[in-house]
Design an enzyme around this catalytic site. Structure first.
Site, PDB file in Angstrom:
ATOM      1  N   HIS A 210     -40.753   0.396 -47.855  1.00 57.06           N
ATOM      2  CA  HIS A 210     -40.993  -0.658 -46.872  1.00 57.06           C
ATOM      3  C   HIS A 210     -42.271  -1.375 -47.297  1.00 57.06           C
ATOM      4  CE1 HIS A 210     -41.800  -1.844 -42.389  1.00 57.06           C
ATOM      5  NE2 HIS A 210     -42.619  -2.498 -43.176  1.00 57.06           N
ATOM      6  N   ASN A 292     -42.488  -9.968 -38.337  1.00 55.92           N
ATOM      7  CA  ASN A 292     -43.266  -9.460 -37.205  1.00 55.92           C
ATOM      8  C   ASN A 292     -44.202 -10.568 -36.754  1.00 55.92           C
ATOM      9  OD1 ASN A 292     -43.498  -6.270 -38.806  1.00 55.92           O
ATOM     10  ND2 ASN A 292     -42.081  -6.885 -37.212  1.00 55.92           N
ATOM     11  N   ARG A 294     -46.833 -11.027 -34.905  1.00 53.74           N
ATOM     12  CA  ARG A 294     -48.042 -10.538 -34.240  1.00 53.74           C
ATOM     13  C   ARG A 294     -49.052 -10.082 -35.285  1.00 53.74           C
ATOM     14  NH1 ARG A 294     -44.302  -6.306 -34.296  1.00 53.74           N
ATOM     15  NH2 ARG A 294     -45.046  -4.528 -35.522  1.00 53.74           N
TER      16      ARG A 294
END
Ligand code: MV4
Length: 448
Positions: A210, A292, A294
């Protein structure tokens, strides 16, 4: 430079402290909000003002949009920083801010909605030339339709929820009968978790890392990337250790990932700080996984290798300023690792709330601790168990690993259980030391 006079931080814990510090460096006044149980919290103490917005339960306080907007209005706050978690990816908070003339320090409501709809995000990436894993082009509405998709892409495959997150509604399936059996339970699980049972299908990539790329985008549409992080050490979709760059990275890989991330951000018309998550398979192929919308828990490792304060950049961008750096100004130096110190049993992972009788964090050159914990403070049982982030920076990975080991051994937390012993065990693992790990590493490591 245009800046806010006062910012309200709609969060608690280490990230609220982190944002307060960024505001203070920029000469901005801060307002903390807190729940009943958080009145003695560090973020309340460090902010210039504080307001109690509700009971200990998140739903009544840190997730209470009307209470947060009212707190901002009462205190004349010009902007709200949401941190991560809680309301950070809630488009309704952005819209409530817009309606009340308060600046949301983060992406647009549209960015959050598109990023939150994983099937739509995947489709947008495909149309924009960002590589995606072979899979369904539209949501898969029935098991019959799923079987058709599977005939094209083959097994194993992964069923994902369009509204997904935290692995809910996700199923790995190895053959047709399993697909037929799993489809309904995945649908029900997604519906229960997100109020939306929509599913899509992808080929399942095994042995993957990842990797994710930090991006910054201003309101003019200029976008830069700050390189990659390896977040493969995770358990049940909770990351435990993150690092930057990834073990076998080089200039070319960082540039290749960065280019894809900037391409993705452009297609989303992204604004402010965000992260593009990628699958990096064993042959070095890269596929878009998610965006994502944020600031993330692991942002400090990127700050340590670039020298760029991402939270300060978020605030400056939201105030209407252009990016402070061109891509060619972004230089990468050394290696950084973060351990997430959780208040939990290191073997059973059961949360360990209660009073911290003694808290002595490590220090020294290249050691950073982001925390809101202190001796005598009680970890409440109502929230996330993250109590500190230990971040180190060294000239290379070997030096960073050594610093992390020493810092973990120095870290004293008494009165509650923490994940520190587990971190020490992982750091002794030859596979971890050699960079020989993927998203399956921790599950395997814990099973023997
Ligand atoms: C994948 C994948 C392999 N192939 N998609 C995990 C949560 C969400 N962000 C998407 N995730 C994954 N998507 C394809 N096509 C692997 C993961 C994944 C994962 C899957 C099962 C168990 C643990 C995992 C840890 C990280 C990523």
């Amino acid at each position: 430079m245009k800046l806010f006079k006062k910012v309200l931080i709609a969060n608690r814990g280490e990230i609220a402290v982190r944002v307060i510090r960024a505001c203070r460096e920029l000469g901005i006044k801060t307002v903390a909000v807190c729940s009943d149980i958080d009145k003695n919290s560090l973020h309340v103490r460090l902010a210039d003002e504080s307001i109690c917005i509700g009971p200990a339960s998140s739903a009544g306080s840190y997730l209470n949009i009307p209470a947060i907007i009212t707190a901002a209005e009462i205190t004349d706050s010009e902007a709200i920083h949401p941190g991560y978690g809680f309301l950070a990816e809630n488009s309704h908070l952005v819209e409530a801010c817009n309606a009340s003339n308060i600046t949301f320090i983060g992406p647009t409501a549209e960015n959050i909605r598109t990023g939150g709809d994983k099937a739509r995000a995947r489709q947008l990436m495909k149309e924009s030339g960002v590589p995606v894993v072979p899979g369904s082009d539209t949501p898969v509405l029935s098991e019959e339709e799923g079987v058709k998709v599977a005939k094209e892409i083959g097994y194993p495959l992964i069923i994902k929820a369009s509204a997904g997150g935290g692995g809910k509604g996700m199923r790995i399936v190895r053959e047709e009968n399993e697909l037929i059996r799993m489809f309904h339970t995945a649908q029900k699980e997604a519906l229960a978790a997100f109020g939306n049972g929509e599913l899509y299908i992808e080929k399942f990539i095994t042995d993957m890392k990842h990797l994710e790329v930090q991006i910054l985008a201003d309101r003019k549409g200029s976008i830069i990337h700050l390189g990659e992080r390896d977040c493969s050490v995770q358990r049940r979709h909770q990351k435990l250790i993150e690092e930057a760059p990834f073990t076998f990275s080089d200039k070319d890989i960082t540039a290749m990932l960065g280019e894809k991330a900037v391409m993705a951000a452009k297609a989303f018309k992204y604004r402010n700080a965000g992260t593009i998550e990628f699958i990096y398979d064993k042959d070095g192929n890269v596929y878009f996984m998610e965006i994502n919308t944020r600031i993330q828990v692991e942002h400090p490792v990127t700050e340590m290798v670039t020298g760029i304060d991402i939270v300060k950049e978020q605030i400056k961008i939201a105030a209407g300023n252009n990016l402070s750096h061109k891509q060619s100004d972004v230089k990468f130096s050394g290696h950084s690792i973060e351990c997430r110190i959780n208040a939990e049993d290191p073997e059973t992972f059961i949360p360990s709330a209660g009073k911290i009788s003694l808290f002595i964090p490590p220090g020294g050159s290249g050691v950073r601790v982001d925390t809101a914990a202190y001796s005598g403070w009680s970890v409440p049982p109502h929230y996330d168990s993250l109590i500190a982030k230990l971040i180190v920076h060294g000239k290379d990975r070997a030096e960073a690993l050594n610093k992390m080991k020493n810092a973990l051994k120095e870290f004293i937390v008494e009165g509650i259980k923490t994940s520190i012993p587990l971190h020490l065990k992982i750091l002794d693992s030859q596979d971890f030391i050699n960079g020989n790990f993927n998203t399956g590493f921790l599950a395997k490591f814990l099973s023997h």
